[in-house]
Scaffold this active site. Structure first.
Site, mmCIF file in Angstrom:
data_model
loop_
_atom_site.group_PDB
_atom_site.id
_atom_site.type_symbol
_atom_site.label_atom_id
_atom_site.label_comp_id
_atom_site.label_asym_id
_atom_site.label_seq_id
_atom_site.Cartn_x
_atom_site.Cartn_y
_atom_site.Cartn_z
ATOM 1 N N ARG A 49 0.836 -1.190 0.000
ATOM 2 C CA ARG A 49 0.000 0.000 0.000
ATOM 3 C C ARG A 49 0.876 1.247 0.000
ATOM 4 O O ARG A 49 1.828 1.332 0.767
ATOM 5 C CB ARG A 49 -0.880 0.041 1.265
ATOM 6 C CG ARG A 49 -1.842 -1.118 1.382
ATOM 7 C CD ARG A 49 -2.864 -0.837 2.468
ATOM 8 N NE ARG A 49 -3.621 0.402 2.183
ATOM 9 C CZ ARG A 49 -4.565 0.480 1.256
ATOM 10 N NH1 ARG A 49 -4.856 -0.579 0.535
ATOM 11 N NH2 ARG A 49 -5.204 1.609 1.043
ATOM 12 N N ASP A 81 12.712 14.162 2.852
ATOM 13 C CA ASP A 81 12.100 13.044 3.573
ATOM 14 C C ASP A 81 12.946 11.784 3.452
ATOM 15 O O ASP A 81 12.443 10.704 3.182
ATOM 16 C CB ASP A 81 10.680 12.799 3.030
ATOM 17 C CG ASP A 81 9.840 12.010 4.029
ATOM 18 O OD1 ASP A 81 8.759 11.522 3.652
ATOM 19 O OD2 ASP A 81 10.293 11.855 5.180
HETATM 20 C C1 LIG Z 1 9.197 4.225 -1.573
HETATM 21 C C2 LIG Z 1 7.748 4.203 -1.205
HETATM 22 C C3 LIG Z 1 7.479 4.986 0.076
HETATM 23 N N1 LIG Z 1 7.359 2.828 -0.990
HETATM 24 C C4 LIG Z 1 6.459 2.250 -1.807
HETATM 25 O O1 LIG Z 1 5.964 2.842 -2.720
HETATM 26 C C5 LIG Z 1 6.078 0.831 -1.426
HETATM 27 C C6 LIG Z 1 4.575 0.742 -1.249
HETATM 28 C C7 LIG Z 1 4.190 -0.579 -1.764
HETATM 29 C C8 LIG Z 1 5.373 -1.192 -2.496
HETATM 30 C C9 LIG Z 1 6.484 -0.179 -2.503
HETATM 31 N N2 LIG Z 1 6.610 0.458 -3.815
HETATM 32 C C10 LIG Z 1 7.414 -0.138 -4.774
HETATM 33 N N3 LIG Z 1 7.885 -1.389 -4.564
HETATM 34 C C11 LIG Z 1 8.670 -1.969 -5.494
HETATM 35 N N4 LIG Z 1 9.133 -3.231 -5.301
HETATM 36 C C12 LIG Z 1 8.800 -4.170 -4.344
HETATM 37 C C13 LIG Z 1 8.004 -3.866 -3.218
HETATM 38 C C14 LIG Z 1 7.699 -4.855 -2.280
HETATM 39 C C15 LIG Z 1 8.202 -6.149 -2.454
HETATM 40 C C16 LIG Z 1 7.917 -7.210 -1.429
HETATM 41 O O2 LIG Z 1 8.650 -7.377 -0.497
HETATM 42 N N5 LIG Z 1 6.829 -7.975 -1.501
HETATM 43 C C17 LIG Z 1 5.878 -7.834 -2.572
HETATM 44 C C18 LIG Z 1 6.597 -8.963 -0.451
HETATM 45 C C19 LIG Z 1 6.602 -10.347 -1.050
HETATM 46 C C20 LIG Z 1 6.310 -11.364 0.072
HETATM 47 N N6 LIG Z 1 5.054 -11.025 0.767
HETATM 48 C C21 LIG Z 1 4.825 -12.030 1.832
HETATM 49 C C22 LIG Z 1 5.070 -9.673 1.371
HETATM 50 C C23 LIG Z 1 5.309 -8.603 0.316
HETATM 51 C C24 LIG Z 1 9.003 -6.448 -3.558
HETATM 52 C C25 LIG Z 1 9.296 -5.459 -4.493
HETATM 53 N N7 LIG Z 1 9.055 -1.332 -6.627
HETATM 54 C C26 LIG Z 1 8.591 -0.078 -6.881
HETATM 55 C C27 LIG Z 1 7.744 0.543 -5.973
HETATM 56 C C28 LIG Z 1 7.208 1.938 -6.259
HETATM 57 F F1 LIG Z 1 7.745 2.819 -5.394
HETATM 58 F F2 LIG Z 1 7.536 2.271 -7.505
HETATM 59 F F3 LIG Z 1 5.882 1.976 -6.126
#
Ligand SMILES: CC(C)NC(=O)[C@H]1CCC[C@H]1Nc1nc(Nc2ccc(C(=O)N(C)C3CCN(C)CC3)cc2)ncc1C(F)(F)F
Length: 276
Positions: A25, A142
């Protein structure tokens, strides 16, 4: 059949992508793994609900994030590839960082802290990204583990420019979330400049090595007092080199904080960033 190259004026839309698993999320909507249909290129599709943005009165902030992030191109900055909207949502097509959220990686470590190699490597990469931002007159504002993602190769991608502004600024948006990273000049509501990011880089490096930020307290008041005093407790695992670098960034007088170029050349960074 050849795939007609999509020119720069092509209007991307949801039908260009196959939506995969939810990645988690974001602040104003969910993030999905997605694949562009013709090239099979993997992306992260961040959805923002327009109603939520209006309720949170953050439309301007989101437009600023889009404006800033579309113009920044750097290996340690998560690239906003394109964006589009329908009647309910705005869609941000972002680079997919395969190793996910750095703060989760930090919690997974033994003692919930990184060794000196990873701490120096990640600090260097964030300094590199910030040097580029500042050269483009952008303050991130941030910097914290939650805003860093990791690529498949284990490199940092600085993401979430939702709070970034053009320097200098006196924006007094009601800051949400942790105060732990606030520098003194922002706590006292003065105008501030790029050097807020230098302070935050020092806090970040400390948190990598210790597992929690230096001014963590039970109450906001106590955190403010510790920030204003900038007095840091040094646990025994902090080596003299790391202490020297962090002390040169967590300075109350913003102009005394060393430059990003100096961080990149600091003897502790140089010694540990490429060690495995
Ligand atoms: C900087 C910002 C504040 N943060 C965000 O936006 C967050 C909010 C939600 C996800 C993330 N946004 C992004 N995440 C990724 N890659 C990614 C994320 C999570 C996992 C993971 O561990 N699981 C799916 C695991 C797999 C295993 N299960 C059990 C749990 C989740 C693996 C790869 N790439 C680009 C983005 C972007 F930024 F482009 F959106």
């Amino acid at each position: 059949d050849h795939v007609e190259a999509r020119g720069p004026s092509y209007r991307w839309n949801l039908d260009d992508f196959e939506i995969g698993a939810p990645l988690g999320r974001g602040k104003f909507g969910r993030v999905y793994l997605a694949r562009e249909k013709t090239t099979h290129y993997m992306v992260a599709l961040k959805t923002l609900y327009k109603v939520e943005l209006m309720k949170g009165r953050v439309e301007k902030q989101v437009m600023r994030e889009i404006e800033i992030q579309t113009h920044l191109r750097h290996p340690h900055i998560l690239q906003l590839l394109t964006y589009f909207h329908d009647h309910k949502r705005i869609y941000l097509v972002l680079e997919f960082a395969a190793r996910g959220e750095l703060y989760k990686e930090l919690k997974r470590q033994p003692n919930e802290r990184f060794n000196e190699h990873l701490s120096a490597k990640y600090t260097y990469q964030v300094a590199d990204a910030l040097e580029y931002c500042h050269r483009n007159n952008v303050i991130h504002r941030d910097i914290k583990p939650e805003n860093l993602l990791l690529t498949y190769e284990g490199n940092v991608k600085l993401a979430d420019f939702g709070w970034s502004v053009h320097a200098p600024s006196s924006k007094r948006n009601t800051l949400c979330g942790t105060l732990d990273y606030l520098p003194p000049e922002m706590v006292s509501g003065e105008t501030y400049d790029i050097f807020v990011d230098h302070w935050c880089l020092g806090i970040l490096c400390y948190e990598f090595l210790v597992g929690k930020p230096p001014f963590l307290s039970d109450s906001q008041q106590e955190t403010y007092v510790k920030i204003k005093a900038a007095n840091i407790q040094w646990p025994e695992q902090i080596t003299p080199g790391a202490k020297d670098l962090i002390s040169r960034l967590i300075k109350r007088k913003s102009w005394e904080r060393i430059s990003m170029a100096a961080v990149k050349k600091h003897f502790w960074i140089v010694k540990y960033k490429d060690l495995h």
